[in-house]
Scaffold this motif. Sequence first.
Motif, PDB file in Angstrom:
ATOM      1  N   ARG A   1       1.074  -1.459   0.028  1.00 19.92           N
ATOM      2  CA  ARG A   1      -0.028   0.080  -0.075  1.00 19.92           C
ATOM      3  C   ARG A   1       0.920   1.101  -0.158  1.00 19.92           C
ATOM      4  N   GLY A   2       0.308   2.368  -0.372  1.00 16.13           N
ATOM      5  CA  GLY A   2       1.008   3.755  -0.435  1.00 16.13           C
ATOM      6  C   GLY A   2       2.132   3.777  -1.496  1.00 16.13           C
ATOM      7  N   ILE A   3       1.868   3.118  -2.764  1.00 17.91           N
ATOM      8  CA  ILE A   3       2.696   3.555  -3.869  1.00 17.91           C
ATOM      9  C   ILE A   3       1.684   4.508  -4.773  1.00 17.91           C
ATOM     10  N   ALA A   4       2.394   5.427  -5.098  1.00 15.64           N
ATOM     11  CA  ALA A   4       1.636   6.722  -5.735  1.00 15.64           C
ATOM     12  C   ALA A   4       2.663   6.805  -6.985  1.00 15.64           C
ATOM     13  N   PRO A   5       1.852   7.297  -8.108  1.00 15.78           N
ATOM     14  CA  PRO A   5       2.415   7.882  -9.245  1.00 15.78           C
ATOM     15  C   PRO A   5       3.238   9.099  -8.929  1.00 15.78           C
ATOM     16  N   GLY A   6       4.628   9.100  -9.765  1.00  6.66           N
ATOM     17  CA  GLY A   6       5.279  10.169  -9.401  1.00  6.66           C
ATOM     18  C   GLY A   6       6.415  10.004  -8.408  1.00  6.66           C
ATOM     19  N   GLN A   7       6.014   8.962  -7.432  1.00 11.92           N
ATOM     20  CA  GLN A   7       7.206   8.711  -6.403  1.00 11.92           C
ATOM     21  C   GLN A   7       8.166   8.142  -7.152  1.00 11.92           C
ATOM     22  N   TYR A   8       9.879   8.118  -6.542  1.00 12.77           N
ATOM     23  CA  TYR A   8      10.827   7.484  -7.156  1.00 12.77           C
ATOM     24  C   TYR A   8      10.772   5.981  -6.534  1.00 12.77           C
ATOM     25  N   ALA A   9      10.924   5.230  -7.218  1.00 10.88           N
ATOM     26  CA  ALA A   9      11.527   3.763  -6.892  1.00 10.88           C
ATOM     27  C   ALA A   9      13.008   3.543  -7.082  1.00 10.88           C
ATOM     28  N   VAL A  10      13.644   3.334  -6.190  1.00  6.40           N
ATOM     29  CA  VAL A  10      15.132   3.020  -6.269  1.00  6.40           C
ATOM     30  C   VAL A  10      15.603   1.716  -6.167  1.00  6.40           C
ATOM     31  N   LEU A  11      16.327   0.928  -7.046  1.00  6.39           N
ATOM     32  CA  LEU A  11      16.733  -0.328  -7.177  1.00  6.39           C
ATOM     33  C   LEU A  11      17.956  -0.488  -6.294  1.00  6.39           C
ATOM     34  N   TYR A  12      18.074  -1.608  -5.715  1.00  8.04           N
ATOM     35  CA  TYR A  12      19.467  -2.216  -4.839  1.00  8.04           C
ATOM     36  C   TYR A  12      19.851  -3.666  -5.199  1.00  8.04           C
ATOM     37  N   ARG A  13      21.214  -3.697  -5.209  1.00 10.15           N
ATOM     38  CA  ARG A  13      21.516  -5.098  -5.195  1.00 10.15           C
ATOM     39  C   ARG A  13      22.912  -5.096  -4.442  1.00 10.15           C
ATOM     40  N   ASN A  14      22.780  -6.152  -3.425  1.00  3.09           N
ATOM     41  CA  ASN A  14      24.076  -6.164  -2.694  1.00  3.09           C
ATOM     42  C   ASN A  14      24.421  -4.957  -2.234  1.00  3.09           C
ATOM     43  N   GLN A  15      23.820  -4.012  -1.420  1.00  2.66           N
ATOM     44  CA  GLN A  15      23.819  -2.777  -0.798  1.00  2.66           C
ATOM     45  C   GLN A  15      24.363  -1.763  -1.885  1.00  2.66           C
ATOM     46  N   ALA A  16      24.363  -1.838  -3.109  1.00  8.09           N
ATOM     47  CA  ALA A  16      24.681  -0.900  -4.011  1.00  8.09           C
ATOM     48  C   ALA A  16      23.324  -0.219  -4.743  1.00  8.09           C
ATOM     49  N   CYS A  17      23.483   0.979  -4.866  1.00  7.21           N
ATOM     50  CA  CYS A  17      22.140   1.551  -5.369  1.00  7.21           C
ATOM     51  C   CYS A  17      22.307   1.697  -6.754  1.00  7.21           C
ATOM     52  N   LEU A  18      21.432   0.881  -7.411  1.00  7.80           N
ATOM     53  CA  LEU A  18      21.385   0.913  -8.883  1.00  7.80           C
ATOM     54  C   LEU A  18      20.915   2.120  -9.803  1.00  7.80           C
ATOM     55  N   GLY A  19      19.982   2.957  -9.088  1.00  5.57           N
ATOM     56  CA  GLY A  19      19.471   3.898  -9.696  1.00  5.57           C
ATOM     57  C   GLY A  19      17.827   3.843  -9.652  1.00  5.57           C
ATOM     58  N   GLY A  20      17.088   4.350 -10.539  1.00  7.15           N
ATOM     59  CA  GLY A  20      15.852   4.210 -10.644  1.00  7.15           C
ATOM     60  C   GLY A  20      15.064   5.075 -11.468  1.00  7.15           C
ATOM     61  N   GLY A  21      13.760   5.232 -11.212  1.00  8.71           N
ATOM     62  CA  GLY A  21      12.956   6.291 -11.908  1.00  8.71           C
ATOM     63  C   GLY A  21      11.584   6.486 -11.182  1.00  8.71           C
ATOM     64  N   LYS A  22      10.935   7.385 -11.843  1.00  6.55           N
ATOM     65  CA  LYS A  22       9.430   7.684 -11.249  1.00  6.55           C
ATOM     66  C   LYS A  22       8.421   6.605 -11.786  1.00  6.55           C
ATOM     67  N   ILE A  23       7.762   6.278 -10.626  1.00  6.09           N
ATOM     68  CA  ILE A  23       6.751   5.292 -10.722  1.00  6.09           C
ATOM     69  C   ILE A  23       5.454   5.537 -11.664  1.00  6.09           C
ATOM     70  N   VAL A  24       5.160   4.717 -12.414  1.00  6.92           N
ATOM     71  CA  VAL A  24       4.087   5.111 -13.365  1.00  6.92           C
ATOM     72  C   VAL A  24       3.261   3.752 -13.040  1.00  6.92           C
ATOM     73  N   LEU A  25       1.798   3.874 -12.738  1.00  2.00           N
ATOM     74  CA  LEU A  25       1.190   2.720 -12.362  1.00  2.00           C
ATOM     75  C   LEU A  25       0.383   2.259 -13.733  1.00  2.00           C
ATOM     76  N   PRO A  26       0.045   0.865 -13.598  1.00  2.00           N
ATOM     77  CA  PRO A  26      -0.687   0.354 -14.641  1.00  2.00           C
ATOM     78  C   PRO A  26      -2.049   0.970 -14.700  1.00  2.00           C
ATOM     79  N   LEU A  27      -2.566   1.118 -15.992  1.00  2.00           N
ATOM     80  CA  LEU A  27      -4.066   1.587 -16.097  1.00  2.00           C
ATOM     81  C   LEU A  27      -4.895   0.587 -15.311  1.00  2.00           C
ATOM     82  N   SER A  28      -5.701   1.373 -14.244  1.00  2.00           N
ATOM     83  CA  SER A  28      -6.690   0.703 -13.727  1.00  2.00           C
ATOM     84  C   SER A  28      -8.128   1.364 -13.972  1.00  2.00           C
ATOM     85  N   GLU A  29      -9.296   0.830 -13.229  1.00  2.00           N
ATOM     86  CA  GLU A  29     -10.236   1.695 -12.818  1.00  2.00           C
ATOM     87  C   GLU A  29     -10.121   3.252 -12.831  1.00  2.00           C
TER      88      GLU A  29
END
Length: 352
Positions: free
Chosen positions: A324-352
């Motif tokens: 819960r609490g995922i909103a369009p426009g928020q940044y999602a940031v990806l990680y692997r083994n304590q390394a920040c890989l970068g990320g981007g702005k959230i776009v939610l799939p089309l829904s009602e």
Amino acid sequence: MKVAMLVSGGVDSSVALYRLKKQGIDLRAYYLKVWLEDDAKFMGSCPWAEDLRYVRDTCAYLKIPLSIIPLQQAYYRHVVQYVLTELQQGATPSPDILCNSRIKFGAFLHAIGDSFDYVASGHYAQLRQWKNTTELLCSLDNQKDQTYFLSQLTQAQLKYLLFPVGDTVKHILREEARRNALPSSERKDSQGICFLGKITYPTFIAYYLGKQAGKIIEKKTGKILGMHHGYWFYTIGQRKGLKLGGGPWYVVKKDCTENTIYVAKEEDVHSYGCDSFFLRDTNWIPYLPKDGLLQVKIRHSPEYLEAVFQSSPRPLVVLKKPERGIAPGQYAVLYRNQACLGGGKIVLPLSE
């Protein structure tokens, strides 16, 4: 080696400055003034005067020259206008991410040109050189780690940066400040958005976007529960500030056209959770991640979410379980083994 040190008046940047001073580095401190005075006066508070007092006291104590760089117009153009546009579109902006990429390590780097070898700051993060690239690694202090806010920095920016306190946990850093009698040693940590100071975020939003009455509706039943002052004051997942009885209530949807906020009780919120989203305006450090299992943060928090990443045909993140609490426009940031890989702005799939 010549280093330009960004100082904020807080204990983190003060200890970073002290550590560089001890190394005998050729230092100059810089305070970036990003708020517009007229706006601050209108809202009844000056967000930078107290900070600047601590900055001056610290630099005088350590005998380090200080310069104040006015970047108000650049900040308004590259951050404030972005925030206002996102809010009007019903999105949830992340101004601190833009402040780092466009101002602290953007406009400021451009302003000082090639007069310094490096720029240092008090951010909780670490850097590592690997195969002619610079990796952004998490701080040793998981609670204070700030890689989320640094996730939009590029290789061209990272190669000039130093984070002198990224290898230290906060309580040890605070003890170091006290032991060396730094002026900010007992100053409380700042909270909230970098440029607001003592001005609240709702005050900032109301000043620029005003207020407009709208309905608060229970998503499950369609019942009108109350009124609000404008959808731009709310974000998906928000609980505080709704002023509704019988709660707690959570925002689960916004209708920008009708200026309507939809809410749900805690036991129903899971029904409106999100388990996947696309990314846009991505920045990768130092390369596009390989498809597969990784960790993701959808906000500045010590908590990671387990997810599967798919890079093609467009970046897609699939969570192991709905959140819960995922909103369009928020940044999602990806990680692997304590390394920040970068990320981007959230776009939610089309829904009602």
